[in-house]
Design an enzyme around this catalytic site. Structure first.
Site, PDB file in Angstrom:
ATOM      1  N   GLU A 129      -6.853   5.151   7.674  1.00  0.00           N
ATOM      2  CA  GLU A 129      -6.588   6.552   7.310  1.00  0.00           C
ATOM      3  C   GLU A 129      -7.802   7.163   6.605  1.00  0.00           C
ATOM      4  OE1 GLU A 129      -2.880   5.800   5.323  1.00  0.00           O
ATOM      5  OE2 GLU A 129      -1.943   5.369   7.247  1.00  0.00           O
ATOM      6  N   GLY A 148       2.370   2.678  10.732  1.00  0.00           N
ATOM      7  CA  GLY A 148       3.342   3.749  10.562  1.00  0.00           C
ATOM      8  C   GLY A 148       4.046   4.149  11.842  1.00  0.00           C
ATOM      9  N   ASN A 154       0.872  -1.167   0.000  1.00  0.00           N
ATOM     10  CA  ASN A 154       0.000   0.000   0.000  1.00  0.00           C
ATOM     11  C   ASN A 154       0.914   1.224   0.000  1.00  0.00           C
ATOM     12  OD1 ASN A 154      -1.810   2.026   0.483  1.00  0.00           O
ATOM     13  ND2 ASN A 154      -2.338   1.393   2.571  1.00  0.00           N
ATOM     14  N   TRP A 155       1.050   1.802  -1.166  1.00  0.00           N
ATOM     15  CA  TRP A 155       1.995   2.921  -1.278  1.00  0.00           C
ATOM     16  C   TRP A 155       1.455   4.236  -0.712  1.00  0.00           C
ATOM     17  CZ3 TRP A 155       4.214   2.242  -6.961  1.00  0.00           C
ATOM     18  CH2 TRP A 155       5.096   1.154  -6.960  1.00  0.00           C
ATOM     19  N   LYS A 156       0.170   4.259  -0.421  1.00  0.00           N
ATOM     20  CA  LYS A 156      -0.449   5.491   0.099  1.00  0.00           C
ATOM     21  C   LYS A 156      -0.144   6.661  -0.855  1.00  0.00           C
ATOM     22  CE  LYS A 156      -0.207   3.445   4.618  1.00  0.00           C
ATOM     23  NZ  LYS A 156      -0.133   3.568   6.049  1.00  0.00           N
ATOM     24  N   GLY A 176       2.826  -0.881   4.296  1.00  0.00           N
ATOM     25  CA  GLY A 176       2.923   0.521   3.918  1.00  0.00           C
ATOM     26  C   GLY A 176       4.375   0.926   3.741  1.00  0.00           C
ATOM     27  N   GLY A 177       4.942   1.518   4.782  1.00  0.00           N
ATOM     28  CA  GLY A 177       6.300   2.071   4.722  1.00  0.00           C
ATOM     29  C   GLY A 177       7.338   1.148   4.087  1.00  0.00           C
ATOM     30  N   SER A 187       3.230  -1.692  10.424  1.00  0.00           N
ATOM     31  CA  SER A 187       4.681  -1.785  10.626  1.00  0.00           C
ATOM     32  C   SER A 187       5.234  -3.184  10.339  1.00  0.00           C
ATOM     33  CB  SER A 187       5.069  -1.313  12.025  1.00  0.00           C
ATOM     34  OG  SER A 187       4.658   0.032  12.220  1.00  0.00           O
ATOM     35  N   HIS A 220      -9.543   1.575   4.790  1.00  0.00           N
ATOM     36  CA  HIS A 220      -8.282   1.782   5.512  1.00  0.00           C
ATOM     37  C   HIS A 220      -8.511   2.770   6.652  1.00  0.00           C
ATOM     38  CE1 HIS A 220      -4.195   2.917   6.437  1.00  0.00           C
ATOM     39  NE2 HIS A 220      -3.825   1.795   5.858  1.00  0.00           N
ATOM     40  N   GLU A 265      -5.584  -4.461  10.705  1.00  0.00           N
ATOM     41  CA  GLU A 265      -4.593  -3.404  10.867  1.00  0.00           C
ATOM     42  C   GLU A 265      -4.859  -2.635  12.159  1.00  0.00           C
ATOM     43  OE1 GLU A 265      -2.619  -2.383   6.920  1.00  0.00           O
ATOM     44  OE2 GLU A 265      -4.294  -1.031   7.148  1.00  0.00           O
TER      45      GLU A 265
HETATM   46  P1  PGA Z   1       2.705   0.605   7.619  1.00  0.00           P
HETATM   47  O1  PGA Z   1       1.267   0.793   6.941  1.00  0.00           O
HETATM   48  O2  PGA Z   1       3.260  -0.693   7.105  1.00  0.00           O
HETATM   49  O3  PGA Z   1       3.497   1.800   7.172  1.00  0.00           O
HETATM   50  O4  PGA Z   1       2.505   0.578   9.088  1.00  0.00           O
HETATM   51  C1  PGA Z   1       0.414  -0.297   6.757  1.00  0.00           C
HETATM   52  C2  PGA Z   1      -0.899   0.175   6.207  1.00  0.00           C
HETATM   53  O5  PGA Z   1      -1.365   1.233   6.615  1.00  0.00           O
HETATM   54  O6  PGA Z   1      -1.510  -0.492   5.340  1.00  0.00           O
END
Ligand code: PGA
Length: 249
Positions: free
Chosen positions: A97, A170, A9-11, A230-231, A209, A95, A164
């Site tokens: 976010e 993050g 997930n590159w956001k 994500g990251g 994470s 998600h 999640e």
């Molecule tokens: P993260 O994000 O790996 O940076 O914690 C995961 C996500 O939000 O899908």
């Protein structure tokens, strides 16, 4: 029995050039991996370019969000048909976010999932509790509400649930394998109530994470069938290592 599903997930990251550069290197590194479903979710602006890079590869193109109408006066929104047209096979919905910054409710998430379904898209539905909710002992209550409302009327085909925990996203603070397994087992139990024995077919993936350092121990859990990353998905080297997780005994 379940094929692992690992998604990036590159956001809101990567330009067109960065997308192309990442994918050409990444594709070469993971091309002989028939035993893992690998998905990449770039931002909308990179979907077409990514689809070109990914055609004839084993990597699935996914989007990070979708609107629930097919077309019309919805400035700024993207429809399920447009995603299909771009070559997407899956879409991430709900998600945290989106729930937090864009006020997405369970009802909106359900409408998005049902529209995505109608267009033939697979759905990666995100659920998870905040730190406050966990500390108040409400983790399972939150998961139950998000699953029941989000999945109302949604069929079982190509459905992936991403657990999640919001406090792990993050933050560098990953759930322990025990915490992840407990939540995943609970999710599977609820899916069994909704879908019967088909619940054993669903991938329940972990997000928050996930890194090359912790992926092996997370994937060793019985009900952890993959990851939403994500990251650590922004760098070819770390995402490749995650996709190539080693099953711990
Ligand atoms: P993260 O994000 O790996 O940076 O914690 C995961 C996500 O939000 O899908």
């Amino acid at each position: 029995m379940r094929k692992p599903f690992i998604a990036a997930n590159w956001k809101m990251n990567k330009t067109l050039a960065e997308t192309r550069e990442f994918l050409s290197e990444f594709i070469a590194g993971v091309k002989d991996m028939p035993d893992v479903d690998i998905a990449v979710a770039p931002p909308f602006t990179s979907l077409s370019a990514a689809a070109e890079n990914l055609s004839d590869t084993n990597i699935i193109l996914a989007a990070q969000d979708v609107f629930y109408e097919d077309k019309g006066a919805y400035t700024g929104e993207i429809s399920p048909l447009m995603l299909v047209d771009c070559g997407c096979k899956y879409v991430i919905i709900g998600h945290s976010e989106r729930r937090q910054y864009f006020q997405e409710t369970d009802n909106i998430i359900n409408r998005k999932s049902s529209a995505a379904r109608k267009a033939g898209l697979g759905v990666i539905m995100c659920v998870g509790e905040s730190l406050e909710e966990r500390e108040a002992g409400k983790t399972f209550d939150i998961l139950l509400r998000e699953l029941e409302k989000g999945l109302d009327g949604i069929g079982p085909q190509n459905l992936v649930i991403a657990y999640e925990p919001i406090w792990a996203i993050g933050t560098g603070k990953t759930a322990t394998p025990e915490q992840a397994q407990k939540a995943h087992a609970y999710i599977r139990e609820r899916l069994r109530i909704l879908y019967g024995n088909r619940a054993d077919e669903f991938c329940i993936i972990y997000g928050g994470s996930a890194t090359p350092e912790n992926i092996d121990s997370l994937m060793a859990c019985e009900d952890v069938d993959g990851a939403l990353v994500g990251g650590a998905s922004l760098k070819v080297e770390s995402f490749t290592r995650i996709v190539k997780f080693r099953k711990e005994q």
